[in-house]
Design a protein around this motif. Sequence first.
Motif, PDB file in Angstrom:
ATOM      1  N   TYR A 153      34.951  58.107  31.993  1.00 11.65           N
ATOM      2  CA  TYR A 153      33.125  57.768  31.656  1.00 11.65           C
ATOM      3  C   TYR A 153      32.533  58.086  32.502  1.00 11.65           C
ATOM      4  O   TYR A 153      31.022  58.056  32.942  1.00 11.65           O
ATOM      5  N   GLY A 154      32.271  58.626  33.783  1.00 11.67           N
ATOM      6  CA  GLY A 154      31.976  59.018  35.494  1.00 11.67           C
ATOM      7  C   GLY A 154      30.636  57.440  35.682  1.00 11.67           C
ATOM      8  O   GLY A 154      29.476  57.464  35.848  1.00 11.67           O
ATOM      9  N   VAL A 155      31.659  56.339  35.122  1.00 10.89           N
ATOM     10  CA  VAL A 155      31.211  55.102  36.036  1.00 10.89           C
ATOM     11  C   VAL A 155      31.570  54.707  37.376  1.00 10.89           C
ATOM     12  O   VAL A 155      32.850  54.859  37.450  1.00 10.89           O
ATOM     13  N   PRO A 156      31.124  54.526  37.967  1.00  8.33           N
ATOM     14  CA  PRO A 156      31.249  54.319  39.980  1.00  8.33           C
ATOM     15  C   PRO A 156      31.007  53.219  40.420  1.00  8.33           C
ATOM     16  O   PRO A 156      31.007  52.605  39.256  1.00  8.33           O
ATOM     17  N   ALA A 157      32.071  52.580  41.576  1.00  2.00           N
ATOM     18  CA  ALA A 157      32.823  51.661  41.273  1.00  2.00           C
ATOM     19  C   ALA A 157      31.095  50.314  41.664  1.00  2.00           C
ATOM     20  O   ALA A 157      32.051  49.427  41.010  1.00  2.00           O
ATOM     21  N   ASP A 158      30.074  50.568  41.806  1.00  2.00           N
ATOM     22  CA  ASP A 158      29.008  49.721  41.860  1.00  2.00           C
ATOM     23  C   ASP A 158      28.859  49.241  40.576  1.00  2.00           C
ATOM     24  O   ASP A 158      27.870  48.329  39.817  1.00  2.00           O
ATOM     25  N   ARG A 159      29.101  49.707  39.100  1.00  2.00           N
ATOM     26  CA  ARG A 159      29.243  49.482  38.231  1.00  2.00           C
ATOM     27  C   ARG A 159      30.102  48.978  37.015  1.00  2.00           C
ATOM     28  O   ARG A 159      29.793  49.868  36.032  1.00  2.00           O
ATOM     29  N   ILE A 160      31.209  48.908  37.790  1.00  3.68           N
ATOM     30  CA  ILE A 160      32.509  48.505  37.717  1.00  3.68           C
ATOM     31  C   ILE A 160      32.828  46.881  37.748  1.00  3.68           C
ATOM     32  O   ILE A 160      32.221  46.383  38.479  1.00  3.68           O
ATOM     33  N   ILE A 161      32.821  46.105  36.597  1.00  2.23           N
ATOM     34  CA  ILE A 161      32.916  44.374  37.063  1.00  2.23           C
ATOM     35  C   ILE A 161      34.392  44.337  35.838  1.00  2.23           C
ATOM     36  O   ILE A 161      34.210  44.497  35.331  1.00  2.23           O
ATOM     37  N   VAL A 162      35.042  43.348  37.396  1.00  2.00           N
ATOM     38  CA  VAL A 162      36.598  42.912  37.194  1.00  2.00           C
ATOM     39  C   VAL A 162      36.196  41.151  36.613  1.00  2.00           C
ATOM     40  O   VAL A 162      35.099  40.828  37.516  1.00  2.00           O
ATOM     41  N   ILE A 163      36.300  41.215  35.546  1.00  2.00           N
ATOM     42  CA  ILE A 163      36.343  39.280  35.176  1.00  2.00           C
ATOM     43  C   ILE A 163      38.161  38.891  36.189  1.00  2.00           C
ATOM     44  O   ILE A 163      38.754  39.498  34.835  1.00  2.00           O
ATOM     45  N   HIS A 164      37.883  38.311  36.052  1.00  2.00           N
ATOM     46  CA  HIS A 164      39.735  37.859  36.687  1.00  2.00           C
ATOM     47  C   HIS A 164      39.569  36.053  37.190  1.00  2.00           C
ATOM     48  O   HIS A 164      38.465  36.151  37.622  1.00  2.00           O
ATOM     49  N   ASP A 165      41.154  35.329  36.838  1.00  2.00           N
ATOM     50  CA  ASP A 165      41.377  34.392  37.205  1.00  2.00           C
ATOM     51  C   ASP A 165      41.587  34.355  38.959  1.00  2.00           C
ATOM     52  O   ASP A 165      41.587  35.139  39.551  1.00  2.00           O
ATOM     53  N   LYS A 211      42.880  50.141  45.405  1.00  2.00           N
ATOM     54  CA  LYS A 211      43.846  50.862  45.718  1.00  2.00           C
ATOM     55  C   LYS A 211      43.867  52.512  44.631  1.00  2.00           C
ATOM     56  O   LYS A 211      43.425  53.556  45.406  1.00  2.00           O
ATOM     57  N   ALA A 212      43.569  52.125  43.823  1.00  2.00           N
ATOM     58  CA  ALA A 212      43.421  52.931  42.663  1.00  2.00           C
ATOM     59  C   ALA A 212      41.619  54.071  42.314  1.00  2.00           C
ATOM     60  O   ALA A 212      41.647  54.655  42.297  1.00  2.00           O
ATOM     61  N   LEU A 213      40.900  52.886  42.673  1.00  2.00           N
ATOM     62  CA  LEU A 213      39.705  53.317  42.867  1.00  2.00           C
ATOM     63  C   LEU A 213      39.613  54.116  44.927  1.00  2.00           C
ATOM     64  O   LEU A 213      37.915  55.035  44.658  1.00  2.00           O
ATOM     65  N   GLY A 214      40.055  53.661  45.195  1.00  2.00           N
ATOM     66  CA  GLY A 214      39.387  53.637  46.315  1.00  2.00           C
ATOM     67  C   GLY A 214      39.277  53.331  46.969  1.00  2.00           C
ATOM     68  O   GLY A 214      38.470  54.090  48.491  1.00  2.00           O
ATOM     69  N   THR A 215      38.584  51.988  46.453  1.00  2.00           N
ATOM     70  CA  THR A 215      37.252  51.627  47.217  1.00  2.00           C
ATOM     71  C   THR A 215      37.546  49.757  47.124  1.00  2.00           C
ATOM     72  O   THR A 215      38.169  49.853  45.707  1.00  2.00           O
ATOM     73  N   PRO A 216      36.704  48.882  47.467  1.00  2.00           N
ATOM     74  CA  PRO A 216      36.604  47.313  47.002  1.00  2.00           C
ATOM     75  C   PRO A 216      35.662  47.201  46.355  1.00  2.00           C
ATOM     76  O   PRO A 216      35.329  46.156  46.232  1.00  2.00           O
ATOM     77  N   GLU A 217      35.125  47.391  46.690  1.00  2.00           N
ATOM     78  CA  GLU A 217      33.327  47.635  46.424  1.00  2.00           C
ATOM     79  C   GLU A 217      32.773  47.757  44.971  1.00  2.00           C
ATOM     80  O   GLU A 217      31.627  47.900  44.745  1.00  2.00           O
ATOM     81  N   PHE A 218      33.711  46.929  43.907  1.00  2.00           N
ATOM     82  CA  PHE A 218      33.855  46.755  42.988  1.00  2.00           C
ATOM     83  C   PHE A 218      32.715  45.324  42.894  1.00  2.00           C
ATOM     84  O   PHE A 218      33.483  44.165  43.218  1.00  2.00           O
ATOM     85  N   LEU A 219      32.145  44.792  42.012  1.00  2.00           N
ATOM     86  CA  LEU A 219      32.028  43.842  41.165  1.00  2.00           C
ATOM     87  C   LEU A 219      32.540  42.504  40.686  1.00  2.00           C
ATOM     88  O   LEU A 219      33.605  43.687  39.781  1.00  2.00           O
ATOM     89  N   ARG A 220      33.215  41.178  40.938  1.00  2.00           N
ATOM     90  CA  ARG A 220      34.067  40.555  40.009  1.00  2.00           C
ATOM     91  C   ARG A 220      32.770  39.251  39.870  1.00  2.00           C
ATOM     92  O   ARG A 220      32.366  38.847  40.237  1.00  2.00           O
ATOM     93  N   VAL A 221      34.299  38.803  38.940  1.00  2.00           N
ATOM     94  CA  VAL A 221      33.383  37.726  37.963  1.00  2.00           C
ATOM     95  C   VAL A 221      34.849  36.822  38.338  1.00  2.00           C
ATOM     96  O   VAL A 221      35.741  36.944  37.601  1.00  2.00           O
ATOM     97  N   ARG A 222      34.532  35.966  38.773  1.00  2.00           N
ATOM     98  CA  ARG A 222      35.666  34.972  39.276  1.00  2.00           C
ATOM     99  C   ARG A 222      35.308  34.021  38.535  1.00  2.00           C
ATOM    100  O   ARG A 222      34.766  32.717  39.177  1.00  2.00           O
ATOM    101  N   VAL A 223      36.483  34.057  37.369  1.00  2.00           N
ATOM    102  CA  VAL A 223      36.831  32.379  36.206  1.00  2.00           C
ATOM    103  C   VAL A 223      37.399  31.669  37.277  1.00  2.00           C
ATOM    104  O   VAL A 223      38.953  31.931  37.054  1.00  2.00           O
TER     105      VAL A 223
END
Length: 207
Positions: free
Chosen positions: A96-108, A136-148
């Motif tokens: 989809y051509g989405v960069p890391a700073d527009r990826i949000i991961v929702i996790h426990d 590791k797969a993205l090559g950066t940890p700079e994605f956004l996180r919603v920490r539930v």
Amino acid sequence: MFWQKRRKEDRVSDDSWLIVGLGNPGAKYEATRHNVGQMALDVLADRIGGRFSPHRTGSRVAEGRVRPGGPKLVLAKSNGYMNTSGGPVSGLAKYYGVPADRIIVIHDELDVPFDSIKLKQGGGHGGHNGLRDIAKALGTPEFLRVRVGVGRPPGQQDAADFVLRPFGSNERQALPVLLEDAADAAEALVDEGLLTAQQRFHGRAVK
């Protein structure tokens, strides 16, 4: 590469966001604490009127907008296990051509109390193998996180065992509100940015 061959109608505009809900596949895990990210993603899917369907990246994807003219949301659940989330997330980001700073991961999140939501961008994985694999797969940890927050296990219970168990009876009563809060937080990251969203959600508790 497959993402370079996507059809014109599959392309997503520059306002698109990839929102990933972490979890494990199958009925055995769907009600466990480790799958709270996917539970929150279901709330978002209902809001955008999206239905999850198979995607070539090894995920199930739903697309839509919360409101007319708003940013497009690509919601994704990996078909694989939590610890191998990185490949599907990376594949979707490229597709989809989405960069890391527009990826949000929702996790426990064990280090956040059950009744809380915390937001952050980047940083370490805190022992969370799903986050580790995505970074590791993205090559950066700079994605956004919603920490539930799911809290720490009681007594001497092993943390890995704790997150793979269903929520307790008292938690289940509050869970629907927590999931709505998690979905609200993801929307706030998209609409308002990290700092404003943090001011709204940090310190809030499920009523």
